[in-house]
Design a protein around this motif. Sequence first.
Motif, PDB file in Angstrom:
ATOM      1  N   UNK A  82       1.081  -9.982-104.871  1.00 20.99           N
ATOM      2  CA  UNK A  82       1.485  -9.942-106.054  1.00 20.99           C
ATOM      3  C   UNK A  82       2.746 -11.350-106.568  1.00 20.99           C
ATOM      4  N   UNK A  83       3.235 -11.868-105.510  1.00 21.18           N
ATOM      5  CA  UNK A  83       4.158 -12.520-105.556  1.00 21.18           C
ATOM      6  C   UNK A  83       3.596 -13.690-106.252  1.00 21.18           C
ATOM      7  N   UNK A  84       2.501 -13.789-106.102  1.00 18.53           N
ATOM      8  CA  UNK A  84       2.284 -15.008-106.555  1.00 18.53           C
ATOM      9  C   UNK A  84       1.651 -15.061-107.914  1.00 18.53           C
ATOM     10  N   UNK A  85       0.822 -13.746-108.333  1.00 17.65           N
ATOM     11  CA  UNK A  85       0.519 -13.996-109.989  1.00 17.65           C
ATOM     12  C   UNK A  85       2.102 -12.618-110.339  1.00 17.65           C
ATOM     13  N   UNK A  86       3.266 -13.322-109.714  1.00 16.81           N
ATOM     14  CA  UNK A  86       4.770 -12.449-110.718  1.00 16.81           C
ATOM     15  C   UNK A  86       5.085 -13.924-110.560  1.00 16.81           C
ATOM     16  N   UNK A  87       4.911 -14.972-109.794  1.00 15.04           N
ATOM     17  CA  UNK A  87       6.088 -15.757-109.913  1.00 15.04           C
ATOM     18  C   UNK A  87       5.705 -16.217-111.512  1.00 15.04           C
ATOM     19  N   UNK A  88       5.896 -16.163-112.436  1.00 16.19           N
ATOM     20  CA  UNK A  88       6.011 -16.774-113.882  1.00 16.19           C
ATOM     21  C   UNK A  88       6.220 -15.985-114.104  1.00 16.19           C
ATOM     22  N   UNK A  89       6.891 -15.151-113.567  1.00 15.50           N
ATOM     23  CA  UNK A  89       7.579 -13.156-114.368  1.00 15.50           C
ATOM     24  C   UNK A  89       9.269 -13.710-113.549  1.00 15.50           C
ATOM     25  N   UNK A  90       8.683 -14.735-111.995  1.00 16.96           N
ATOM     26  CA  UNK A  90      10.504 -14.492-111.186  1.00 16.96           C
ATOM     27  C   UNK A  90      11.157 -15.539-111.765  1.00 16.96           C
ATOM     28  N   UNK A  91      10.238 -16.585-112.294  1.00 11.24           N
ATOM     29  CA  UNK A  91      10.660 -17.864-112.985  1.00 11.24           C
ATOM     30  C   UNK A  91      11.969 -17.370-113.891  1.00 11.24           C
ATOM     31  N   UNK A  92      10.589 -16.474-114.912  1.00 11.74           N
ATOM     32  CA  UNK A  92      11.573 -16.139-116.319  1.00 11.74           C
ATOM     33  C   UNK A  92      13.330 -15.175-116.106  1.00 11.74           C
ATOM     34  N   UNK A  93      12.773 -14.890-114.904  1.00 11.05           N
ATOM     35  CA  UNK A  93      13.868 -14.168-114.233  1.00 11.05           C
ATOM     36  C   UNK A  93      15.115 -14.651-114.249  1.00 11.05           C
ATOM     37  N   UNK A 106      18.087  -6.902-116.199  1.00  8.81           N
ATOM     38  CA  UNK A 106      17.252  -7.304-115.677  1.00  8.81           C
ATOM     39  C   UNK A 106      16.321  -6.372-114.492  1.00  8.81           C
ATOM     40  N   UNK A 107      17.508  -5.598-113.802  1.00 16.28           N
ATOM     41  CA  UNK A 107      17.434  -4.771-113.314  1.00 16.28           C
ATOM     42  C   UNK A 107      16.678  -4.100-113.523  1.00 16.28           C
ATOM     43  N   UNK A 108      15.491  -3.375-114.500  1.00 14.19           N
ATOM     44  CA  UNK A 108      15.792  -2.224-114.996  1.00 14.19           C
ATOM     45  C   UNK A 108      13.624  -2.719-115.298  1.00 14.19           C
ATOM     46  N   UNK A 109      13.692  -4.234-115.744  1.00 19.32           N
ATOM     47  CA  UNK A 109      12.278  -4.970-116.365  1.00 19.32           C
ATOM     48  C   UNK A 109      11.875  -5.418-114.765  1.00 19.32           C
ATOM     49  N   UNK A 117       9.325  -5.624-103.752  1.00 18.90           N
ATOM     50  CA  UNK A 117       9.638  -6.040-103.167  1.00 18.90           C
ATOM     51  C   UNK A 117       9.884  -7.500-103.660  1.00 18.90           C
ATOM     52  N   UNK A 118       8.999  -7.507-104.279  1.00 19.66           N
ATOM     53  CA  UNK A 118       9.242  -9.231-105.459  1.00 19.66           C
ATOM     54  C   UNK A 118      10.199  -9.958-105.997  1.00 19.66           C
ATOM     55  N   UNK A 119      11.136  -8.983-106.856  1.00 24.37           N
ATOM     56  CA  UNK A 119      11.810  -9.093-107.005  1.00 24.37           C
ATOM     57  C   UNK A 119      13.497  -9.209-105.901  1.00 24.37           C
ATOM     58  N   UNK A 120      13.295  -9.037-104.490  1.00 23.23           N
ATOM     59  CA  UNK A 120      14.539  -9.367-103.977  1.00 23.23           C
ATOM     60  C   UNK A 120      14.226 -11.144-103.137  1.00 23.23           C
ATOM     61  N   UNK A 121      13.719 -11.592-104.166  1.00 20.90           N
ATOM     62  CA  UNK A 121      13.243 -13.238-103.933  1.00 20.90           C
ATOM     63  C   UNK A 121      14.944 -14.018-104.976  1.00 20.90           C
ATOM     64  N   UNK A 122      15.688 -12.572-106.125  1.00 19.65           N
ATOM     65  CA  UNK A 122      16.435 -13.403-106.995  1.00 19.65           C
ATOM     66  C   UNK A 122      17.234 -12.602-106.527  1.00 19.65           C
ATOM     67  N   UNK A 123      17.970 -12.053-105.468  1.00 19.25           N
ATOM     68  CA  UNK A 123      19.345 -11.516-104.773  1.00 19.25           C
ATOM     69  C   UNK A 123      19.987 -12.330-104.680  1.00 19.25           C
ATOM     70  N   UNK A 124      19.686 -13.465-104.080  1.00 14.27           N
ATOM     71  CA  UNK A 124      21.100 -14.447-103.520  1.00 14.27           C
ATOM     72  C   UNK A 124      21.139 -15.367-105.250  1.00 14.27           C
ATOM     73  N   UNK A 125      20.250 -14.907-105.650  1.00  9.10           N
ATOM     74  CA  UNK A 125      20.745 -16.034-106.433  1.00  9.10           C
ATOM     75  C   UNK A 125      22.084 -15.321-107.381  1.00  9.10           C
TER      76      UNK A 125
END
Length: 364
Positions: A82-93, A106-109, A117-125
């Motif tokens: 799921x994370x690989x498929x959503x990579x473009x979305x993560x980068x846009x976030x 942002x949290x809603x989206x 769990x994919x969105x958790x990679x954005x927490x440190x930022x």
Amino acid sequence: MRPVQIVDLFAGPGGLDVAAEKLGIPTVGVEWDTSACETRRAAGLETVEGDVRDFGPKQFPRADVLAGGPPCQTFTVAGSGAGRRALDDVLSFVKRMVARENIREIKKDLSTMEDERTGLVLEPLRWALEAIDEQGIPYRAIVLEQVPAVLPVWEAYAEALKGEGYSVACGILRTEAYGVPQTRKRAVLIARFGNEKVSLPSPTHRTYRKGVPREEGDAGLAPWRTMADVLDRDSKFFVISNYGTGGDPKARGQRSSSEPSATVTGKISRNRVVSENGSEMPRFTFSEAGRLQTFPSDYPWSGRDISQQIGNAVPPRLGMHIISAALDWNTPSEETLDRIKKWGSTKAHRSSDHNESSTQLFYV
């Protein structure tokens, strides 16, 4: 400059914290897995049990270094993808967060993603930006690590953090190149506030190549370390992986005790251990599996799913190199690295090497 103190997000059983404590740096870890928290508390590590999304820099005002290893399951080859498929979305976030879009939107989206769990990679930022915007004090340094598939996210982080005044380096590190008796690749980001150039730690050991003697290679580097170097077994053995190789589930990978371990995963307790004549030997104990990750031999593993705790952790020896590079300290000496062989009391190892602080609480 005030003493270094680290807040570690997704802290797990304490791999990076063990490294920091042995360097004399107080740490506090935020972790939501109850079993990992049991291990941390048994080890005497400062721990806040909870979801990192429910906290931020204001709860940890004394911490001036941010570290984190967000869950990697959705980014791994073995995971759902799921994370690989959503990579473009993560980068846009990442771009939206740097643009200071409304965090609630942002949290809603993020909540609509295939795997939350994919969105958790954005927490440190989020933590890094909140330290700047709400606290007015940027973290002195930031250290992040993940599976190699997350490198594009760290590269996006790098551009974002440079825009906030950080110098950044990121790339793939091989654990055996830092004296870990295991082949494992990690995507690492190191950022330091200010214009001073930051670099990933320089390798201290040769890279493992199957069939190539460890004495061969760069004469300036030490030979890679083997399983036999860190385990107390009296005779040579072979480890037969629980996983198949080359797409064939019956073709089990195999490593000799005179080689580094293959990547330690949460399935390590299922790996068979056999003697030279093929007879079954006892499988790895938790202490042995931990030592392949360079945890202390007496580390007090506790709770459930201990094999998974061990497999998910950052190798402390690698952590010592990464933290030292992030703080622009010298490469840790073998004498310093040897501190991780035994655990004992955390406070006893907060030496005066780099840190003069007492063991204060970090949070309010």
